[in-house]
Design an enzyme around this catalytic site. Structure first.
Site, PDB file in Angstrom:
ATOM      1  N   HIS A 448       0.819  -1.215   0.000  1.00 50.93           N
ATOM      2  CA  HIS A 448       0.000   0.000   0.000  1.00 50.93           C
ATOM      3  C   HIS A 448       0.847   1.255   0.000  1.00 50.93           C
ATOM      4  O   HIS A 448       0.446   2.279  -0.532  1.00 50.93           O
ATOM      5  CB  HIS A 448      -0.979  -0.031   1.160  1.00 50.93           C
ATOM      6  CG  HIS A 448      -2.022  -1.053   0.941  1.00 50.93           C
ATOM      7  ND1 HIS A 448      -3.075  -0.854   0.090  1.00 50.93           N
ATOM      8  CD2 HIS A 448      -2.132  -2.312   1.386  1.00 50.93           C
ATOM      9  CE1 HIS A 448      -3.796  -1.944   0.041  1.00 50.93           C
ATOM     10  NE2 HIS A 448      -3.250  -2.843   0.821  1.00 50.93           N
ATOM     11  N   ARG A 555     -16.173  24.905   1.329  1.00 45.61           N
ATOM     12  CA  ARG A 555     -16.568  24.648   2.721  1.00 45.61           C
ATOM     13  C   ARG A 555     -15.972  25.773   3.560  1.00 45.61           C
ATOM     14  O   ARG A 555     -14.777  25.747   3.867  1.00 45.61           O
ATOM     15  CB  ARG A 555     -16.032  23.290   3.182  1.00 45.61           C
ATOM     16  CG  ARG A 555     -16.720  22.086   2.543  1.00 45.61           C
ATOM     17  CD  ARG A 555     -16.193  20.788   3.116  1.00 45.61           C
ATOM     18  NE  ARG A 555     -17.017  19.642   2.793  1.00 45.61           N
ATOM     19  CZ  ARG A 555     -16.751  18.748   1.837  1.00 45.61           C
ATOM     20  NH1 ARG A 555     -15.665  18.872   1.108  1.00 45.61           N
ATOM     21  NH2 ARG A 555     -17.557  17.732   1.632  1.00 45.61           N
ATOM     22  N   ARG A 591     -20.497  28.085   0.225  1.00 48.25           N
ATOM     23  CA  ARG A 591     -21.496  27.543   1.146  1.00 48.25           C
ATOM     24  C   ARG A 591     -21.339  28.242   2.479  1.00 48.25           C
ATOM     25  O   ARG A 591     -20.229  28.326   3.014  1.00 48.25           O
ATOM     26  CB  ARG A 591     -21.311  26.040   1.315  1.00 48.25           C
ATOM     27  CG  ARG A 591     -22.337  25.467   2.273  1.00 48.25           C
ATOM     28  CD  ARG A 591     -22.224  23.987   2.419  1.00 48.25           C
ATOM     29  NE  ARG A 591     -21.093  23.606   3.244  1.00 48.25           N
ATOM     30  CZ  ARG A 591     -20.746  22.352   3.489  1.00 48.25           C
ATOM     31  NH1 ARG A 591     -21.432  21.357   2.923  1.00 48.25           N
ATOM     32  NH2 ARG A 591     -19.722  22.064   4.253  1.00 48.25           N
ATOM     33  N   GLU A 684     -29.628  17.817   1.392  1.00 49.53           N
ATOM     34  CA  GLU A 684     -28.931  16.879   2.276  1.00 49.53           C
ATOM     35  C   GLU A 684     -29.882  16.127   3.191  1.00 49.53           C
ATOM     36  O   GLU A 684     -29.478  15.222   3.910  1.00 49.53           O
ATOM     37  CB  GLU A 684     -27.949  17.647   3.175  1.00 49.53           C
ATOM     38  CG  GLU A 684     -26.899  18.402   2.422  1.00 49.53           C
ATOM     39  CD  GLU A 684     -25.947  19.140   3.335  1.00 49.53           C
ATOM     40  OE1 GLU A 684     -24.840  18.644   3.541  1.00 49.53           O
ATOM     41  OE2 GLU A 684     -26.318  20.226   3.828  1.00 49.53           O
ATOM     42  N   ASN A 707     -23.095  13.023   1.079  1.00 47.75           N
ATOM     43  CA  ASN A 707     -22.527  12.486   2.329  1.00 47.75           C
ATOM     44  C   ASN A 707     -23.592  12.530   3.423  1.00 47.75           C
ATOM     45  O   ASN A 707     -23.820  11.557   4.127  1.00 47.75           O
ATOM     46  CB  ASN A 707     -21.319  13.317   2.791  1.00 47.75           C
ATOM     47  CG  ASN A 707     -20.272  13.453   1.711  1.00 47.75           C
ATOM     48  OD1 ASN A 707     -20.191  12.626   0.817  1.00 47.75           O
ATOM     49  ND2 ASN A 707     -19.473  14.509   1.773  1.00 47.75           N
ATOM     50  N   ASP A 708     -24.236  13.670   3.547  1.00 48.86           N
ATOM     51  CA  ASP A 708     -25.275  13.779   4.566  1.00 48.86           C
ATOM     52  C   ASP A 708     -26.566  13.115   4.121  1.00 48.86           C
ATOM     53  O   ASP A 708     -27.222  12.439   4.908  1.00 48.86           O
ATOM     54  CB  ASP A 708     -25.525  15.254   4.912  1.00 48.86           C
ATOM     55  CG  ASP A 708     -24.521  15.734   5.941  1.00 48.86           C
ATOM     56  OD1 ASP A 708     -24.317  15.012   6.928  1.00 48.86           O
ATOM     57  OD2 ASP A 708     -23.933  16.813   5.749  1.00 48.86           O
ATOM     58  N   ARG A 718     -22.619   8.974   9.450  1.00 46.38           N
ATOM     59  CA  ARG A 718     -21.531   8.903   8.458  1.00 46.38           C
ATOM     60  C   ARG A 718     -20.172   8.668   9.091  1.00 46.38           C
ATOM     61  O   ARG A 718     -19.212   8.308   8.404  1.00 46.38           O
ATOM     62  CB  ARG A 718     -21.525  10.165   7.585  1.00 46.38           C
ATOM     63  CG  ARG A 718     -21.165  11.430   8.307  1.00 46.38           C
ATOM     64  CD  ARG A 718     -21.539  12.650   7.475  1.00 46.38           C
ATOM     65  NE  ARG A 718     -20.387  13.270   6.838  1.00 46.38           N
ATOM     66  CZ  ARG A 718     -20.430  14.415   6.170  1.00 46.38           C
ATOM     67  NH1 ARG A 718     -21.570  15.059   6.032  1.00 46.38           N
ATOM     68  NH2 ARG A 718     -19.356  14.925   5.634  1.00 46.38           N
ATOM     69  N   CYS A 755     -22.317  17.524  -4.791  1.00 42.33           N
ATOM     70  CA  CYS A 755     -20.999  17.844  -4.236  1.00 42.33           C
ATOM     71  C   CYS A 755     -20.569  16.855  -3.159  1.00 42.33           C
ATOM     72  O   CYS A 755     -19.549  17.030  -2.517  1.00 42.33           O
ATOM     73  CB  CYS A 755     -20.968  19.274  -3.692  1.00 42.33           C
ATOM     74  SG  CYS A 755     -22.190  19.559  -2.413  1.00 42.33           S
TER      75      CYS A 755
END
Ligand code: PEP
Ligand code: MG
Length: 818
Positions: A448, A555, A591, A684, A707-708, A718, A755
């Site tokens: 890895h 963000r 945002r 979301e 994601n949310d 999450r 996004c």
């Protein structure tokens, strides 16, 4: 089906050694126009990292996946060695089956070979036969009716799961080995069904016999005491790709070998590129702890807590590397979590607590004993897991130790890093600006650390032997990651050669990179906008350089974290204006503050909440703190006078939310005296999807935060150590939500972007495009790959895939579509 002709078979051959045997099999393939001669070298390279001895006198040399472009036409060759040749100590080969496979067609041959494998008498006959047709008949394994023989089993076990095999090459030797070894850790009987054939999952040969191709679904079943646990572990392992070589975006190479006059220390090429710098040896800090302790009960609690904390750390590391380098690179940290989920390892450590031993002492005994026995295995893949286990072991040990002495800190000047071995955690933390290259004494090119080196574009050599550890710090060196050679004390001429090669390589890479600026226009003319997610002012420029067509998600939390008071309006204005400047006319979607949930800001003194993800986060917090919200909006409107800015509100769940947010924004705009800007919202929360038609009347655009949305749709936190893995944004439940959002938006003439993380997953990008998503906002390293992926497809094709995805029953089925 692959044809095997008499011309591809060499009977009654002799081979001086294994290398000679491979060369003969390779030469036949070259003579028959199957591959270019360079692939023979690749076949030799493969031997350094994997076993190609299949068993019962048969070996299947084949090259590395990265060299597949040297294959002209898929084919096989057979070299019969009646006298045999030693492949590995104790393994004599009589039939060398050379494989040149462009993709996964060789699976069929492997499958057929495994039928022969079980049958010693047949192999003995084939080793001596003077009729090539005997070999052809067996290897193409056609019965009298022309069908491949199959093994059927009457009924399945009661407990089973259906799951798709990932990876282009299917269940070939390497992933099958991983699966079989994992299966052996359980007492239950474990079987795999593929069509009407079944295999014992603990037997490599049995698994290979199935000939499962990439993307196909198998049924995994188990019966016995630990059946549930076995199914869960194996399902996770299959879903995360069974450590198979991933499709990597390998850095470009020079394509020819450099000649140096200095003496080389040879190793294995792991990541291409040339580094010229003094070396610095990486050593780990010494963990200091008492070997004994007074209270065994307290030690046991301490140990369990440390294991739990380490799991959380790995979850964070996974998220961090995933954002930086993609899911494939990050998945090792999920595998590390798996080690800690193994109850036996923890129980072993607890058993060592007797006689008043301390938790760190007991833990070290347990993981070291396991790592040592793994390391002794001949299979390099399994031996490689020892490094991973030690990495995880040290992570927990660090939490238990009293202190860490001589903690290494890397110099603040450019170096070539020398190390015994580097763990994934070590490599993930390297800064490519200062670590120009690395060379390890041990480890293989599929380790890895090598994979991460390639993703970070750091030239690297592995397995150069312990001699490198005797080199003194500051020794000047040239590291040639393409040939795998390290040159200590290079001559001035060599340095000139290396510098010229660096320049050439840079020119090649720049030419390649230019492709990232081409827009994602699909073969039927449909265009998708590919923009970046950023979280720091400096990243705006990096995004543009990587080919992003703007920023789809800034963000803004980054301005508020790791400090003792909120940023002023002026400070925010400076940051946003720096970005509009770097973007030079490209769009910037800002945002507004999304704090709460998992993002804590100590100086805001927010009360602790029982369910922070369902609490005062995102826009809800902004409403509670209009001081923060208004000063941010002021800064945004002021910055909008320096470039094309759009505003986006997070965590909108009710119409009242969006109306209040817009009202406040409008008040601020009038105060500032700025022109209106487009206002959008994140999707979301399921309520926002269900009411999307109403929301679409309120905003200029939607951006889906998968994601949310995924965590709220599936009700899986999450960041939860056990659940987060299942919270896959490609779950059909999430895709149906996105579909509904797009439909509502387009009915109102509005556009939808995504996004969240799945937009940057090439599979996610394809499906989202097919669902009608117009803009993909993704991490910077994914931009070039996602654009290239879309350019290679038609919109119609993605629409077809998306339609099928909506009908799938789970995320695995969706992933198997691609
Ligand atoms: C999301 O939820 O998908 C998103 C993009 O926002 P964040 O990850 O910042 O919560
Ligand atoms: Mg979010």
């Amino acid at each position: 089906m692959i044809n095997l002709e008499p011309g591809s078979i060499k009977l009654k051959a002799d081979a001086a050694d294994k290398t000679d045997a491979i060369r003969q099999a390779g030469s036949l393939l070259v003579e028959n126009g199957n591959m270019q001669p360079g692939y023979i070298t690749s076949m030799m390279e493969r031997e350094k990292v994997a076993h190609t001895y299949l068993g019962n006198g048969i070996a299947i040399p084949h090259g590395l996946p990265k060299d597949r472009d040297l294959i002209v036409q898929t084919g096989i060759s057979v070299v019969q060695l009646p006298a045999g040749v030693e492949w590995n100590p104790g393994e004599t080969v009589h039939l060398v089956v050379g494989i040149a496979a462009k993709s996964d067609e060789h699976i069929e041959i492997l499958s057929n070979l495994t039928y022969v494998l079980d049958d010693e008498a047949t192999v003995a006959r084939l080793a001596k036969t003077s009729n090539p047709d005997d070999i052809i008949a067996c290897l193409t394994n056609r019965g009298s009716n022309g069908q491949a023989a199959v093994e059927t089993v009457a009924s399945d076990f009661a407990k089973f799961v259906d799951i798709a095999i990932r990876g282009k090459a299917g269940l070939h030797a390497r992933p099958a080995t991983v699966l079989a070894n994992l299966a052996k850790e359980f007492q239950s009987e474990i079987r795999l069904r593929y069509g009407n054939q079944t295999a014992n999952a603990k037997s490599l040969v049995s698994l290979l016999k199935l000939g499962v191709e990439g993307g196909q679904t198998i049924r995994l079943m188990a019966e016995g005491r630990d059946a549930d646990e076995a199914l869960e572990t194996l399902q996770t392992a299959i879903a995360s790709g069974l450590e198979d070589e991933e499709e990597e975006q390998n850095p470009a190479t020079l394509g020819h070998t450099l000649q140096f006059e200095s003496v080389a220390i040879p190793g294995i090429a792991a990541s291409p590129g040339i580094a010229i710098a003094p070396i610095f040896q990486f050593k780990r800090g010494k963990m200091v702890f008492e070997a004994t302790a007074k209270d065994p009960q307290a030690e046991m609690t301490r140990l369990r807590q440390a294991v739990e904390t380490a799991k959380l750390q790995l979850q964070d590391l996974y998220a961090e590397v995933k954002e930086k380098s993609g899911t494939g690179k990050a998945s090792i940290f999920l595998a590390h979590q798996e080690f800690l989920n193994d109850p036996e390892l923890v129980e072993e450590a607890i058993a060592h607590l007797q006689d008043n031993r301390s938790a760190p002492w007991a833990w070290q005994q347990a993981y070291e004993q396991r790592a040592n026995s793994l390391q002794q295995l001949k299979d390099p893949l399994l031996a490689g897991r020892a490094t991973d286990l030690r990495d995880v072991g040290r992570r927990v040990l660090r939490l238990l130790a009293d202190k860490v002495e001589d903690e290494p800190s890397l110099p603040h000047y450019p170096i070539i890093l020398i190390a015994e071995d580097l763990t994934p955690s070590d490599t993930a933390g390297l800064n490519p600006e200062l670590t120009l290259g690395f060379c390890t004494a041990y480890g293989g090119p599929t380790s890895h650390s090598a994979i991460i080196a390639r993703s970070l574009n750091i030239p690297a050599i592995v397995g150069a032997g312990p001699a490198i550890l005797n080199l003194e710090d500051s020794t000047p060196c040239i590291l040639d990651g393409e040939s795998g050679n390290l040159y200590p004390q290079p001559s001035p001429t060599d340095i000139e050669t290396a510098k010229a090669a660096q320049k050439d390589l840079q020119a090649i890479r720049e030419a390649e990179k230019l492709a990232c600026y081409q827009p994602a226009i699909m073969s039927d003319g449909h265009r998708v906008e590919v923009v970046a997610n950023i979280g720091a002012a400096a990243e705006a420029e990096q995004a543009v350089n990587a080919g992003a067509e703007g920023v789809g998600l800034l963000r803004t939390e980054f301005l508020f974290l790791n400090r003792s008071q909120p940023p002023s309006e002026e400070e925010q204005l400076a940051a946003y204006s720096e970005m509009t400047q770097a973007l030079n006319g490209l769009p910037l979607i800002i945002r507004t503050l999304d704090i709460g949930g998992d993002k804590a800001v100590p100086y805001l003194n927010l009360p602790a909440e029982e369910n922070p993800f369902l609490g005062v986060r995102g826009i809800r917090l902004c409403f509670q703190r209009p001081d923060l919200f208004k000063s941010q909006l002021r800064a945004i409107y002021r910055a909008s006078q320096t470039g094309p800015v759009k505003i986006m509100f997070p965590m909108i769940s009710t119409l009242e939310d969006i109306r209040s947010a817009k009202k406040l924004a409008e008040e601020v705009r009038l105060e500032v005296g700025a022109d209106p800007v487009d206002i959008g919202m994140m999707i979301e929360v399921p309520s926002a999807v269900m009411m999307a038609d109403e929301f679409a009347k309120e905003v200029a655009f939607f951006s889906v935060g998968t994601n949310d949305l995924t965590q709220y749709v599936l009700a899986m936190d999450r960041g939860h150590p056990a659940l987060a893995k299942q919270a896959d944004g490609l779950h059909p439940a999430v895709l149906r939500m996105i579909h509904q959002t797009v439909q509502a938006a387009s009915a109102a003439g509005k556009w939808v972007g995504v996004c969240g993380g799945i937009a940057g997953d090439p599979k996610g990008a394809v499906i989202l495009t097919g669902l009608g998503v117009a803009e993909l906002s993704i991490s910077i390293p994914s931009v070039a790959a996602v654009k290239a992926k879309l350019r290679g497809l038609s919109f119609a094709k993605t629409q077809d895939i998306a339609k099928r995805a909506l009908k799938c029953r789970n995320a695995q089925e969706v992933r198997a579509l691609l």
